[in-house]
Write an enzyme that holds these catalytic residues in place. Structure first.
Site, PDB file in Angstrom:
ATOM      1  N   GLU A 193       0.833  -1.202   0.000  1.00 50.17           N
ATOM      2  CA  GLU A 193       0.000   0.000   0.000  1.00 50.17           C
ATOM      3  C   GLU A 193       0.873   1.260   0.000  1.00 50.17           C
ATOM      4  O   GLU A 193       0.545   2.266  -0.649  1.00 50.17           O
ATOM      5  CB  GLU A 193      -0.935  -0.002   1.211  1.00 50.17           C
ATOM      6  CG  GLU A 193      -1.944  -1.141   1.208  1.00 50.17           C
ATOM      7  CD  GLU A 193      -2.931  -1.046   0.062  1.00 50.17           C
ATOM      8  OE1 GLU A 193      -3.255   0.078  -0.353  1.00 50.17           O
ATOM      9  OE2 GLU A 193      -3.365  -2.103  -0.432  1.00 50.17           O
ATOM     10  N   TRP A 197       1.864   1.707  -3.460  1.00 53.17           N
ATOM     11  CA  TRP A 197       0.821   2.285  -4.318  1.00 53.17           C
ATOM     12  C   TRP A 197       0.899   3.805  -4.263  1.00 53.17           C
ATOM     13  O   TRP A 197       0.754   4.485  -5.286  1.00 53.17           O
ATOM     14  CB  TRP A 197      -0.562   1.805  -3.909  1.00 53.17           C
ATOM     15  CG  TRP A 197      -1.663   2.596  -4.568  1.00 53.17           C
ATOM     16  CD1 TRP A 197      -2.435   3.564  -3.995  1.00 53.17           C
ATOM     17  CD2 TRP A 197      -2.059   2.540  -5.942  1.00 53.17           C
ATOM     18  NE1 TRP A 197      -3.305   4.095  -4.925  1.00 53.17           N
ATOM     19  CE2 TRP A 197      -3.091   3.494  -6.124  1.00 53.17           C
ATOM     20  CE3 TRP A 197      -1.645   1.776  -7.035  1.00 53.17           C
ATOM     21  CZ2 TRP A 197      -3.707   3.695  -7.359  1.00 53.17           C
ATOM     22  CZ3 TRP A 197      -2.273   1.989  -8.270  1.00 53.17           C
ATOM     23  CH2 TRP A 197      -3.288   2.935  -8.413  1.00 53.17           C
ATOM     24  N   TRP A 251     -20.406  10.348 -20.543  1.00 53.97           N
ATOM     25  CA  TRP A 251     -20.913  10.628 -19.203  1.00 53.97           C
ATOM     26  C   TRP A 251     -22.286  11.306 -19.300  1.00 53.97           C
ATOM     27  O   TRP A 251     -22.601  11.946 -20.307  1.00 53.97           O
ATOM     28  CB  TRP A 251     -19.948  11.555 -18.448  1.00 53.97           C
ATOM     29  CG  TRP A 251     -18.555  11.028 -18.308  1.00 53.97           C
ATOM     30  CD1 TRP A 251     -17.435  11.503 -18.919  1.00 53.97           C
ATOM     31  CD2 TRP A 251     -18.127   9.921 -17.507  1.00 53.97           C
ATOM     32  NE1 TRP A 251     -16.342  10.773 -18.556  1.00 53.97           N
ATOM     33  CE2 TRP A 251     -16.725   9.788 -17.686  1.00 53.97           C
ATOM     34  CE3 TRP A 251     -18.779   9.018 -16.661  1.00 53.97           C
ATOM     35  CZ2 TRP A 251     -15.974   8.803 -17.055  1.00 53.97           C
ATOM     36  CZ3 TRP A 251     -18.025   8.040 -16.023  1.00 53.97           C
ATOM     37  CH2 TRP A 251     -16.660   7.933 -16.216  1.00 53.97           C
ATOM     38  N   ASN A 287     -10.700   2.691   2.952  1.00 56.04           N
ATOM     39  CA  ASN A 287     -10.233   2.522   1.583  1.00 56.04           C
ATOM     40  C   ASN A 287     -11.126   1.603   0.763  1.00 56.04           C
ATOM     41  O   ASN A 287     -11.407   1.867  -0.408  1.00 56.04           O
ATOM     42  CB  ASN A 287      -8.802   1.989   1.575  1.00 56.04           C
ATOM     43  CG  ASN A 287      -8.220   1.932   0.168  1.00 56.04           C
ATOM     44  OD1 ASN A 287      -8.137   2.944  -0.507  1.00 56.04           O
ATOM     45  ND2 ASN A 287      -7.852   0.744  -0.274  1.00 56.04           N
ATOM     46  N   TRP A 338     -15.700  11.119 -13.493  1.00 55.40           N
ATOM     47  CA  TRP A 338     -14.831  10.828 -12.354  1.00 55.40           C
ATOM     48  C   TRP A 338     -14.212  12.094 -11.773  1.00 55.40           C
ATOM     49  O   TRP A 338     -13.918  12.154 -10.579  1.00 55.40           O
ATOM     50  CB  TRP A 338     -13.750   9.825 -12.739  1.00 55.40           C
ATOM     51  CG  TRP A 338     -12.811  10.272 -13.828  1.00 55.40           C
ATOM     52  CD1 TRP A 338     -12.941  10.043 -15.167  1.00 55.40           C
ATOM     53  CD2 TRP A 338     -11.594  11.028 -13.675  1.00 55.40           C
ATOM     54  NE1 TRP A 338     -11.896  10.608 -15.858  1.00 55.40           N
ATOM     55  CE2 TRP A 338     -11.049  11.208 -14.969  1.00 55.40           C
ATOM     56  CE3 TRP A 338     -10.914  11.546 -12.585  1.00 55.40           C
ATOM     57  CZ2 TRP A 338      -9.862  11.895 -15.198  1.00 55.40           C
ATOM     58  CZ3 TRP A 338      -9.718  12.243 -12.803  1.00 55.40           C
ATOM     59  CH2 TRP A 338      -9.205  12.409 -14.091  1.00 55.40           C
ATOM     60  N   TRP A 384      -8.949   7.584  -8.599  1.00 55.57           N
ATOM     61  CA  TRP A 384     -10.190   7.802  -9.345  1.00 55.57           C
ATOM     62  C   TRP A 384     -10.064   7.291 -10.772  1.00 55.57           C
ATOM     63  O   TRP A 384     -11.004   6.714 -11.329  1.00 55.57           O
ATOM     64  CB  TRP A 384     -10.583   9.278  -9.311  1.00 55.57           C
ATOM     65  CG  TRP A 384     -11.401   9.597  -8.106  1.00 55.57           C
ATOM     66  CD1 TRP A 384     -10.970  10.124  -6.919  1.00 55.57           C
ATOM     67  CD2 TRP A 384     -12.806   9.368  -7.949  1.00 55.57           C
ATOM     68  NE1 TRP A 384     -12.013  10.234  -6.036  1.00 55.57           N
ATOM     69  CE2 TRP A 384     -13.149   9.786  -6.635  1.00 55.57           C
ATOM     70  CE3 TRP A 384     -13.802   8.865  -8.774  1.00 55.57           C
ATOM     71  CZ2 TRP A 384     -14.458   9.696  -6.150  1.00 55.57           C
ATOM     72  CZ3 TRP A 384     -15.103   8.782  -8.296  1.00 55.57           C
ATOM     73  CH2 TRP A 384     -15.416   9.193  -6.992  1.00 55.57           C
TER      74      TRP A 384
END
Length: 462
Positions: free
Chosen positions: A269, A272, A300, A335, A353, A376
């Site tokens: 993590e 990341w 969208w 998360n 987004w 995102w």
């Protein structure tokens, strides 16, 4: 003696601070923090971050004062203010931790150029990441675009250097500046009143979090991190890392001292976060534009009613609403629930987004430009290393899987708290649906079909 300016930015700590160590080697230190919202533009601190920043600066002030130094607080154009400060005090060098946001990189270049005209310099130091993004390359010499090989490459580099201790400090003469309240960081409304129940900003608060997480919680992290109903299933270190109140090296070495499975998963993590900054460094358009160009034409369907219901936690899906209400009340969201809520917005509701990214930016105390935009884009399926768009979470099944006993949902959605587990995540199916709780804003099957149709249209147009 001529002072050296230490420019605090996203490294609001004294321990393991390479910029601070470098500054102490050349004379007395003049620490300064500058609130420069204009330079950041749309990426200036969001409301929840501003609350955190106020308290983080107060904590840093106290730490410096205990060592005889005064933190100089300024507001405005950092390039102009620092150039003037250096000229006024005679400082030859400004030390700072390197930043990775596009706007910050541009500002640093402008400052370095301005200082060079008078024979002064800006020296940047690594401090926010384990490794500098421009130094991590594939075997072909390219930036990484996929997380897994990136993480393997980082692990292959071996252990990072041990954290630095707090150095001995000598104070430079104090300079006139602002009082902390003059920065007007605290909200004028009372929406953040509950934040202190959940957070203790500052280096000491970060150390306390790390010490707690470095014991039993870390050992069970491999499985517990996905269960939002657990009080200490995750580290809670993200806002402390965001503001540099603790370094990734400190976190890494503390985790290595833990058990077997949990620490390795936790370190992934941390990587990341590194990967997100790697992407931002090489793809500075990431906060605004999809990294996969085909998604520039995604169909969208912006709908203010849908977006507002999502923001308020009034979608009719308890796990979604629990997450959004937790976010508003605490400035943070678990998360796993972040993924579920984000997927629902961009897929079931077909909202861009970028709208979700903007809401998270304003409401998260740990809002980080790299991690927020990369995450995102991952959920929306348009990032460099993204989940496929056609992977659509079923919010009922997600709630039943990750909040089986309902501890999380019942805590944040009291309207459904009295329901038996069978109906908790689909209250509309109960014999007596709860009063005052909305029906689903869109049925799951319909939302899924809309998302798949939109994706099919995108592929057909490509």
């Amino acid at each position: 003696m001529t002072p050296t300016i230490l420019w605090f930015r996203q490294d609001l700590r004294l321990a393991d601070n390479p910029a601070l160590h470098a500054a102490t080697t050349t004379g007395p230190v003049l620490p300064v923090y500058i609130l420069d919202d204009a330079a950041a533009g749309p990426h200036a601190h969001g409301g929840a971050q501003r609350w955190w920043l106020h308290h983080a600066l107060a904590a840093l002030q106290a730490s410096l004062r205990a060592r005889g130094l005064e933190l100089l607080l300024l507001q405005g154009n950092a390039v102009t203010l620092l150039a003037d400060l250096a000229a006024r005090t005679g400082a030859r060098t400004i030390h700072a931790a390197r930043l990775y946001e596009p706007w910050a990189r541009a500002r640093d270049a402008s400052l370095a150029a301005a200082l060079a005209t008078t024979g002064r310099s800006l020296t940047l130091h690594s401090g926010a990441l384990l490794h500098e993004p421009h130094r991590i390359r594939t075997g072909q010499g390219n930036p990484y675009a996929v997380y897994t090989p990136f993480s393997r490459a980082i692990f292959a580099l071996g252990e990072p250097a041990p954290p630095l201790p707090i150095p001995a400090l000598t104070a430079a003469p104090a300079q006139p500046g602002l009082d902390l309240p003059a920065l007007a960081l605290l909200p004028t409304r009372h929406w953040a009143d509950a934040f202190p129940k959940h957070w203790t900003p500052g280096e000491a608060g970060a150390a306390t979090r790390l010490a707690r997480f470095g014991t039993a919680e870390l050992a069970g992290y491999d499985t517990q991190r996905n269960l939002p109903g657990l009080t200490h299933g995750t580290s809670g270190l993200s806002p402390h890392l965001r503001f540099g109140e603790i370094s990734p090296r400190q976190v890494w070495h503390a985790a290595r001292a833990g058990g077997a499975a949990g620490p390795h998963t936790f370190l992934k993590e941390i990587l990341w976060r590194e990967f997100a900054h790697h992407l931002l460094w090489h793809r500075p358009e990431m906060p605004e534009a999809p990294l996969q160009k085909t998604f520039e034409n995604f169909p969208w369907q912006p709908n203010p009613r849908f977006l507002r219901a999502w923001q308020r936690g009034e979608t009719g899906y308890p796990i979604i609403d629990a997450g959004m209400r937790q976010l508003w009340a605490t400035g943070w969201m678990h998360n796993r629930v972040r993924m579920i809520t984000a997927s629902f917005l961009v897929k079931h509701l077909l909202q861009p987004w970028q709208d979700g990214e903007a809401w998270f930016w304003d409401t998260l105390v740990d809002g980080d430009l790299a991690a927020n935009s990369a995450s995102w884009q991952w959920v929306a399926g348009c990032g460099a290393d993204a989940a496929p768009y056609f992977r659509i979470f079923n919010p009922v099944l997600q709630g039943e899987k990750f909040d089986a006993d309902g501890a999380y949902t019942r805590a944040w959605v009291p309207e459904v708290a009295a329901l038996p587990a069978k109906f908790l995540h689909q209250p509309w199916a109960a014999p007596r649906p709860p009063q005052g709780y909305p029906p689903p804003i869109i049925p799951h099957a319909e939302g899924r079909a809309r998302a798949l149709a939109a994706y099919a249209a995108l592929k057909q147009a490509a």
